[in-house]
Design an enzyme around this catalytic site. Structure first.
Site, mmCIF file in Angstrom:
data_model
loop_
_atom_site.group_PDB
_atom_site.id
_atom_site.type_symbol
_atom_site.label_atom_id
_atom_site.label_comp_id
_atom_site.label_asym_id
_atom_site.label_seq_id
_atom_site.Cartn_x
_atom_site.Cartn_y
_atom_site.Cartn_z
ATOM 1 N N PRO A 173 -37.264 -1.393 -3.456
ATOM 2 C CA PRO A 173 -37.093 -2.707 -2.817
ATOM 3 C C PRO A 173 -38.319 -3.594 -2.954
ATOM 4 O O PRO A 173 -39.461 -3.135 -2.918
ATOM 5 C CB PRO A 173 -36.833 -2.341 -1.357
ATOM 6 N N CYS A 174 -38.040 -4.892 -3.106
ATOM 7 C CA CYS A 174 -39.090 -5.815 -3.526
ATOM 8 C C CYS A 174 -39.282 -6.991 -2.579
ATOM 9 O O CYS A 174 -40.011 -7.928 -2.896
ATOM 10 C CB CYS A 174 -38.744 -6.378 -4.906
ATOM 11 N N GLN A 175 -38.642 -6.977 -1.407
ATOM 12 C CA GLN A 175 -38.682 -8.172 -0.562
ATOM 13 C C GLN A 175 -40.096 -8.594 -0.194
ATOM 14 O O GLN A 175 -40.384 -9.781 -0.062
ATOM 15 C CB GLN A 175 -37.870 -7.930 0.719
ATOM 16 N N PHE A 199 -42.676 -8.541 -1.958
ATOM 17 C CA PHE A 199 -43.361 -9.146 -3.103
ATOM 18 C C PHE A 199 -42.626 -10.366 -3.641
ATOM 19 O O PHE A 199 -43.127 -11.062 -4.508
ATOM 20 C CB PHE A 199 -43.503 -8.128 -4.244
#
Length: 351
Positions: A76-78, A80
């Site tokens: 998951p990248c939220q 960044f």
């Protein structure tokens, strides 16, 4: 015999659809989101699919992983993302890559592949990106040559502007180089100069789908402001039929407009006092130049989940599980299968 994959943060299987198209086989898939694992299990019936977090699975027993040639995943990248809060120190999801690294440590695959948003390389002068690379290069029990590249899915035939960081690790005894695939597509203005194909049209990718797929797109229920909030119309949300789409997002409220919707024009702008703008719909339908048989969408609407899946290059038989919001979340979080297929062609060359 097919090379074996362990798929972490597997979602709806975007990476796996691309890998399987090149003859790879996913033997284990993990994801914490139940709708995603239900979708994955429906489409990959021979894979052991588990609904669990990475840290929980790593702690479940001494080594719960099967043998595999490849470990891959888009953690998951939220924290960044340009659309997120961008405060990774206060977001526990920022350290999920450590769970990914622990899986690599235990499986010791020949190759590992990680995917993340482009903002990872920029946030805090790239410190979080450097932290991940340091773990992969220096803190695993087996040595890997690590390569990374910022790619735009549109450059590989995906009808969508989608920039992502791909990190590839090659075990030292397997090889000392990984060459990312060369672009096959480019901006239309550069076609003559490069000899590449023009970026793919997202209108053409979805023209075969119904014009009014009731229940497959988000509408604001009983809202006096109408179907589109002030935030939605604070920017142009529509690309031309013959252009690539905007990035397919995971939030169904923010999904952009079908190209057969009317053109938008800037009504007013006050960027000097912030970022506020107001866009409005016109009476012009320029999609008729490219698809005169396709109806005018009046009123305009957001893209449907099925259209988003086509723009992401999922196969035509793909149908995610879950409610409407969960379908969009799975599709928007996925790696485009066509992009992943191009990467896996290069992985095959190493193996």
């Amino acid at each position: 015999m097919s090379s074996r994959i362990v798929s972490l943060f597997s979602g709806a299987g975007g990476m796996d659809f691309g890998a399987h198209a090149e003859g790879f086989q996913t033997v284990l898939a993990l994801d914490k989101f139940a709708a995603s694992t239900a979708t994955f299990a429906k489409h990959f019936t021979e894979t052991d699919v588990k609904t669990t977090g990475i840290f929980e699975f790593n702690e479940s027993k001494k080594n719960p992983y099967p043998k595999a040639d490849i470990v891959m995943g888009g953690y998951p990248c939220q924290s960044f993302s340009m659309g997120g809060l961008r405060n990774p120190e206060k977001d526990e999801r920022s350290n999920l890559f450590l769970g990914f690294a622990e899986a690599v440590n235990r499986i010791k695959p020949k190759v590992f592949i990680a995917e993340n948003v482009s903002g990872l390389t920029k946030l805090q002068n790239g410190e979080w990106f450097k932290k991940q690379i340091d773990v992969y290069e220096n803190q695993l029990s087996v040595k890997y040559h690590v390569f990374s590249m910022l790619v735009n899915a549109a450059d590989y035939g995906v009808p969508q502007q989608r920039k992502r960081v791909i990190i590839v690790g090659v075990r030292h005894d397997v090889g000392n180089e990984f060459i990312f695939p060369e672009a096959t597509h480019c901006k239309p203005s550069l076609v003559k100069k490069t000899g590449l194909l023009p970026w793919a049209s997202h209108g053409e990718a979805i023209r075969h789908l119904p014009a009014n797929p009731i229940g497959e797109y988000y509408e604001r229920p009983h809202d006096p402001e109408g179907n589109f909030s002030w935030y939605f119309v604070s920017r142009n949300r529509r690309h031309r039929w013959d252009e690539t789409a905007f990035t397919v997002v995971a939030n169904f409220r923010h999904v952009t407009l079908h190209p057969a919707s009317p053109k938008m024009e800037l009504e007013w702008s006050d960027l000097a006092n912030g970022w506020k703008q107001k866009w409005r719909f016109t009476d012009t339908y320029d999609h008729l130049e490219f698809a005169p048989e396709f109806p005018k969408l009046n009123p305009p609407r957001r893209l449907s989940w099925r259209e988003c899946a086509a723009i992401q290059t999922f196969p035509s038989h793909f149908e995610p599980e879950g409610d409407l919001a969960e379908k969009f979340e799975q599709i928007g979080n996925a790696v485009p299968p066509l992009l992943m297929q191009q990467i896996m062609k290069k992985v095959k060359e190493i193996l």
